[in-house]
Design an enzyme around this catalytic site. Structure first.
Site, short mmCIF file in Angstrom:
data_model
loop_
_atom_site.label_atom_id
_atom_site.label_comp_id
_atom_site.label_asym_id
_atom_site.label_seq_id
_atom_site.Cartn_x
_atom_site.Cartn_y
_atom_site.Cartn_z
N HIS A 100 65.42 -49.04 -9.44
CA HIS A 100 66.08 -49.97 -10.35
C HIS A 100 67.22 -50.64 -9.58
O HIS A 100 67.78 -50.04 -8.65
CB HIS A 100 66.74 -49.26 -11.54
CG HIS A 100 65.84 -48.43 -12.40
ND1 HIS A 100 65.48 -47.15 -12.07
CD2 HIS A 100 65.28 -48.69 -13.61
CE1 HIS A 100 64.73 -46.65 -13.03
NE2 HIS A 100 64.59 -47.56 -13.98
N ASP A 103 70.36 -48.58 -9.31
CA ASP A 103 70.30 -47.41 -8.42
C ASP A 103 70.84 -47.74 -7.04
O ASP A 103 71.38 -46.87 -6.36
CB ASP A 103 68.85 -46.94 -8.21
CG ASP A 103 68.12 -46.67 -9.49
OD1 ASP A 103 68.76 -46.24 -10.45
OD2 ASP A 103 66.90 -46.90 -9.52
N GLU A 231 56.13 -49.70 -18.94
CA GLU A 231 56.08 -48.25 -19.01
C GLU A 231 56.28 -47.81 -20.46
O GLU A 231 57.37 -47.93 -21.00
CB GLU A 231 57.16 -47.62 -18.11
CG GLU A 231 57.11 -46.12 -18.12
CD GLU A 231 57.88 -45.50 -16.95
OE1 GLU A 231 58.43 -44.42 -17.13
OE2 GLU A 231 57.90 -46.11 -15.87
N GLU A 267 53.82 -42.50 -17.68
CA GLU A 267 54.53 -41.29 -17.25
C GLU A 267 54.02 -40.09 -18.03
O GLU A 267 53.87 -40.14 -19.25
CB GLU A 267 56.04 -41.43 -17.46
CG GLU A 267 56.79 -40.18 -17.00
CD GLU A 267 58.27 -40.23 -17.35
OE1 GLU A 267 58.72 -39.34 -18.10
OE2 GLU A 267 58.95 -41.15 -16.88
N HIS A 270 56.45 -38.94 -20.80
CA HIS A 270 56.45 -39.83 -21.96
C HIS A 270 55.21 -39.60 -22.82
O HIS A 270 55.28 -39.69 -24.06
CB HIS A 270 56.51 -41.29 -21.51
CG HIS A 270 57.79 -41.64 -20.83
ND1 HIS A 270 57.96 -42.83 -20.16
CD2 HIS A 270 58.97 -40.98 -20.71
CE1 HIS A 270 59.19 -42.88 -19.64
NE2 HIS A 270 59.80 -41.77 -19.97
N ASP A 295 53.85 -42.54 -13.31
CA ASP A 295 55.04 -41.77 -12.95
C ASP A 295 54.71 -40.31 -13.17
O ASP A 295 54.32 -39.92 -14.29
CB ASP A 295 56.24 -42.16 -13.82
CG ASP A 295 56.99 -43.36 -13.29
OD1 ASP A 295 56.52 -43.96 -12.32
OD2 ASP A 295 58.04 -43.69 -13.86
N ASP A 306 62.91 -35.37 -22.46
CA ASP A 306 62.25 -35.70 -21.20
C ASP A 306 63.00 -35.04 -20.05
O ASP A 306 64.01 -35.55 -19.58
CB ASP A 306 62.26 -37.22 -21.05
CG ASP A 306 61.34 -37.71 -19.97
OD1 ASP A 306 60.77 -36.87 -19.26
OD2 ASP A 306 61.20 -38.94 -19.83
N ASP A 308 61.85 -34.33 -16.96
CA ASP A 308 61.55 -34.91 -15.64
C ASP A 308 61.44 -33.87 -14.53
O ASP A 308 62.02 -34.02 -13.46
CB ASP A 308 62.62 -35.95 -15.26
CG ASP A 308 62.54 -37.20 -16.10
OD1 ASP A 308 61.42 -37.66 -16.36
OD2 ASP A 308 63.60 -37.72 -16.49
N ASP A 338 58.71 -39.51 -10.70
CA ASP A 338 59.86 -39.71 -11.58
C ASP A 338 60.38 -38.34 -11.99
O ASP A 338 60.44 -37.99 -13.16
CB ASP A 338 59.42 -40.53 -12.80
CG ASP A 338 60.61 -41.05 -13.60
OD1 ASP A 338 61.75 -40.80 -13.19
OD2 ASP A 338 60.40 -41.67 -14.65
#
Length: 436
Positions: A100, A103, A231, A267, A270, A295, A306, A308, A338
């Protein structure tokens, strides 16, 4: 050139399944041929810039636990972070990364300053890509973290926020094109609502449709040859997300005439939050013809959010890659991690170990999936189950050559009295387990 952050760790190598070295691959051999292609070319691994180099180790009940030398909001720190990131990609041997805008560059006091900061980092990225050979799988804009986006980006009730968001996406799409990105992702972190008491659903959905059309139009204007991806994201952070799952996204794309222009980046975490399995979402994307990229992560199934985490469930990965391969494999897309460390995993080596484990898990899943496809382990039983639909009368029903009264007459004439047949679910589950 070494930054010193990873100490004396050298490039991660494949050592085979008997290795006990935590800094070696046991199952991922990039050059191994699986189903006619190198494993690296099948999996197309990418590292998520945000979780790997930007996340400070916080959770809903506590703040930063990680201490990184680039954790400050300056351009010098951003460049150091980039140097460490590309060293990491090279050590791990992953061919791609994803980012992103927020980031990689400090937040400025204006759109113009954000753009200058981003372009300066893109200059730096171009040099690092040339030095290392690492490529960009996809770029995206962070349209959710800053307080200006608290009520959404494209769906915001304030047109100034819509305009700021559109301008930001333009700069990020420009950056992605400059860096040779294979895709551009729209991640609608706050494209939803908290309460209908202050929400005009029809208006917000139309705004979102116009926004996405603007992005597609600009893609063609600048000659970006990559894929535009959405996404799907349920529940968090907003209670009702407009891009809840693959089916919801497809309906939205159809409404706005974009089903041939935009695909999905799915993802695993998700999918779980939406109440689905990962393979369900992949199969739906294949059925609609909108599969793009993934992802890769997992959730803690005892937590309702989430988390991750790095993937470690080989049967889940086998079913996921089964549907990826069954749909023709990745075209522009790939496998982006991710995934983030747990907040107690403080050491630089933990960053590598987490990715190594996830990569090995995916490699095992890919090989199992490829073997299942080669053997027809699932496709033959599936074909047999639906084989009666190949009969002339069944095909006439599907083609609309038989009307309702024609079908009723057919049933009466042929004395059709169907009896149920076993779906053999347990048998098929056991088949999958034989391959993993």
């Amino acid at each position: 050139m070494s930054t010193g952050f990873f100490g004396d760790i050298t490039k991660i190598k494949y050592e085979g399944p008997d290795s006990t070295n935590p800094l070696a691959f046991r199952h991922y051999n990039a050059d191994e041929i699986v189903a006619g292609k190198r494993m690296e070319d099948h999996l197309r691994f990418a590292v998520a810039y945000w979780h790997t180099f930007t996340w400070p180790g916080g959770d809903p009940f506590g703040g930063q636990t990680f201490e990184r030398p680039w954790f400050s909001d300056t351009m010098d720190a951003a460049k150091l972070k980039a140097d460490v990131a590309f060293e990491f990609f090279s050590l791990l041997g992953t061919p791609f990364y994803c980012f992103h805008d927020a980031d990689v560059r400090p937040e400025g006091n204006s759109f113009a300053e954000n753009t200058r900061n981003l372009n300066e980092i893109v200059d730096h990225f171009e040099k690092k890509q040339a030095e290392t050979g690492v490529k960009l799988l996809w770029g995206t804009a962070n349209l959710f973290s800053h307080r200006r986006y608290m009520s959404g980006a494209s769906t915001n009730p304030d047109p100034d926020v819509f305009a700021f968001s559109a301008a930001t996406v333009k700069t990020c799409l420009d950056a992605t094109k400059r860096l040779g990105g294979a895709n551009y992702v729209l991640w609608g972190g706050r494209e939803g609502y908290e309460t209908l008491l202050n929400t005009d659903l029809s208006r917000e959905l139309d705004q979102m449709g116009r926004f996405l059309n603007l992005v597609v139009e600009y893609k063609y204007k600048i000659g970006f040859e990559g894929t535009i991806l959405i996404e799907p994201k349920p529940q968090e952070p907003t209670k009702h997300q407009y891009d809840y799952d693959v089916a919801t996204v497809y309906a939205f794309l159809q409404r706005h005439g974009l089903e041939k222009e935009v695909k999905v980046n799915i993802e695993q975490g998700h999918a779980i939050l939406a109440g689905h399995s990962f393979e369900h979402e992949l199969a739906m994307a294949n059925a609609f013809g909108i599969f793009g990229s993934i992802d890769m992560n997992r959730n803690d199934y005892q937590s309702g959010w989430d988390t991750d985490q790095f993937p470690n469930n080989v049967p889940e990965m086998a079913l996921a890659y089964y549907h990826v391969l069954a749909g023709g494999g990745f075209q522009n897309g790939g496998t982006n991690f991710d995934s983030k460390l747990r907040r107690q995993s403080l050491d630089p080596a933990d960053l590598l170990i987490g990715h190594i484990g996830g990569i090995d898990c995916c490699a095992r899943g890919l090989k199992a999936a490829a073997k299942m496809i080669e053997d027809g382990a699932l496709s033959k039983p599936l074909s047999d189950r639906y084989s009666k639909w190949d009969s002339p009368s069944a095909q006439k029903m599907l083609r609309g050559e038989l009307k309702l009264d024609d079908i009723a007459a057919l049933v009466e004439r042929d004395n059709i009295n169907p009896q149920p047949k076993s779906g053999r679910q347990e048998y098929l589950e056991n088949v999958v387990n034989r391959y993993v």
